[in-house]
Scaffold this motif. Sequence first.
Motif, mmCIF file in Angstrom:
data_model
loop_
_atom_site.group_PDB
_atom_site.id
_atom_site.type_symbol
_atom_site.label_atom_id
_atom_site.label_comp_id
_atom_site.label_asym_id
_atom_site.label_seq_id
_atom_site.Cartn_x
_atom_site.Cartn_y
_atom_site.Cartn_z
ATOM 1 N N SER A 1 0.967 -1.221 0.033
ATOM 2 C CA SER A 1 -0.086 -0.095 0.018
ATOM 3 C C SER A 1 0.787 1.257 -0.105
ATOM 4 O O SER A 1 1.955 1.185 0.613
ATOM 5 N N ASP A 2 0.351 2.141 -0.534
ATOM 6 C CA ASP A 2 1.108 3.705 -0.537
ATOM 7 C C ASP A 2 -0.010 4.660 -0.795
ATOM 8 O O ASP A 2 -0.853 4.422 -1.878
ATOM 9 N N LYS A 3 -0.106 5.600 0.116
ATOM 10 C CA LYS A 3 -1.085 6.579 -0.130
ATOM 11 C C LYS A 3 -1.218 7.479 -1.440
ATOM 12 O O LYS A 3 -2.070 7.899 -2.121
ATOM 13 N N GLU A 4 -0.013 7.389 -2.033
ATOM 14 C CA GLU A 4 0.113 7.749 -3.441
ATOM 15 C C GLU A 4 -0.491 7.280 -4.570
ATOM 16 O O GLU A 4 -0.624 7.565 -5.667
ATOM 17 N N GLY B 1 -5.658 2.725 -2.805
ATOM 18 C CA GLY B 1 -4.392 2.989 -2.435
ATOM 19 C C GLY B 1 -3.314 1.720 -2.237
ATOM 20 O O GLY B 1 -2.268 1.558 -1.769
ATOM 21 N N GLN C 1 -3.592 6.066 -4.638
ATOM 22 C CA GLN C 1 -5.116 6.350 -4.730
ATOM 23 C C GLN C 1 -5.631 6.830 -5.913
ATOM 24 O O GLN C 1 -4.875 7.604 -6.440
#
Length: 508
Positions: free
Chosen positions: A435-438, A458, A440
């Motif tokens: 996962s990576d918030k970037e 995400g 999304q």
Amino acid sequence: MGKRIMFLGLSFLLFLSVQNKALAEKKEERSWKDETIYFIMIDRFHNGDKSNDFEADISDPAAYHGGDFKGITEKLDYLKGLGATAIWLTPIVKNEPKGYHGYWTEDFYDTEEHFGSKEELKQLVKKAHDRDIKVILDLVVNHTGYQHRWLDDPIKKDWFHPQMEISNWDDQQNVENGWLAGLPDLNTENNETRNYLLDVAEYWINETDIDGYRLDTVKHVPKDFWNQFSARVKKAKPDFYLIGEVWHNDPRYIAAYNKAGIQSFVDYPLFNEMVRIFRQSGQSLSELYSVWERNKYYYEDPYTLGNFIDNHDNIRFVREALLKQEDPEKRLKLALTYLYTAPGIPIVYQGTEHMMDGAKDPDNRRMMNFSNNKDMETFTAQLGKLRQNHPTLRRGDYSMVVDKDGIAVFKRTYEDETLYIVFNNDKRKSTITFSDKELQNKKLVDLLSDAEVTANEGSVAIEAKGESAYIFSKQNADSYTFLYGIMAGILALVGILFFFMKRRKENS
């Protein structure tokens, strides 16, 4: 009329795209960290001139095989296509008999006749520069050949250290003054000797317009010499590149020569880990990231370090994989992918792109075979092109997102681009999730195959084949939506302008 309006809109978009690219290229001034180096052993690369093949014997691994300056010149387009932006040549100076490798100097001011003349060397450099390829020459200042004429000259008795083998590798004075493998050790503390060698270094820069030196046996020469050496060559050519060979496993020891004016080094600690990890499946990649963390701490600019998996002094990577009873093609592709995507300058030793095999010296110096494995050549060229087209692979920051049981994901970001380099170093197929918030509303596109993976809130799940690697680019989930929005806006604006112009014409 509708087609004209569409054409105007597309033309405007193209104009904006070209302008933005030009501004980006202007902003990013090219430096040595942007290069990809191809390492050539002159005698073993390509024979372009049969007239200098005297005493050559391709069946004898210790004899000359016929490679020369003309041969390299003939292959510059091949090197350009492979993605090389710089070439490093083994020493070009005149050597003693059997000195095909170039490290047994007989004359510091002349070229080895088996390789060609000074004029042919100058032509090689010029034609390389015409293709935007830089040229690095290997330079040896620690020693001469075994039978150098100075050894019999009483006036030059003080030009050498007293004959003594290196017996204690932990004693720096012994390392610097001892005779390495019996080669006469030059006394660089002697001002006459020192000035002679400094003059030699400047001579080849002025004579041939080369771009850098790969400095042999750096740790065997005192640091104060290297300080003077660096100042002298940078005065001759300010952007001149120095990459040193400090054969040691401790980055603290190697980095100490940064302060002596040498800006870059072949990274032996990283080499050792890359070979260990990629020659055999199932190995964790965590130590590769540990090396990077240490490099950031110890070196002035770790992005200029030279990364390699093969060279002329070590067993070939393909042989390392074969000794582990592994598939050398799969293992090499993994190693090359890391080589081209990790921070630092990739150095490709001739033949690696054709899966050339080789045991210890001199077996690792076989004559180049340009037809050995064309698929690997294509793969290497693809990696070379990606590295040049994506500044993130040359300049981006570096972090490790996933590290588990031979699975690894590295993240690199530079300006507005983010890349994820994914490795499955195990034989089994695996689903790699992270996962990576970037991520999304984003998707990942593999630059090696165009395969796509869409992020879900995400998070992504990548189906990775066994012993495989991917270079994913983060993109908008629908990369065309924004483009279509701009186009629609432009077309609407053009339509409104056309409407008012038509009404104005009708009312006039």
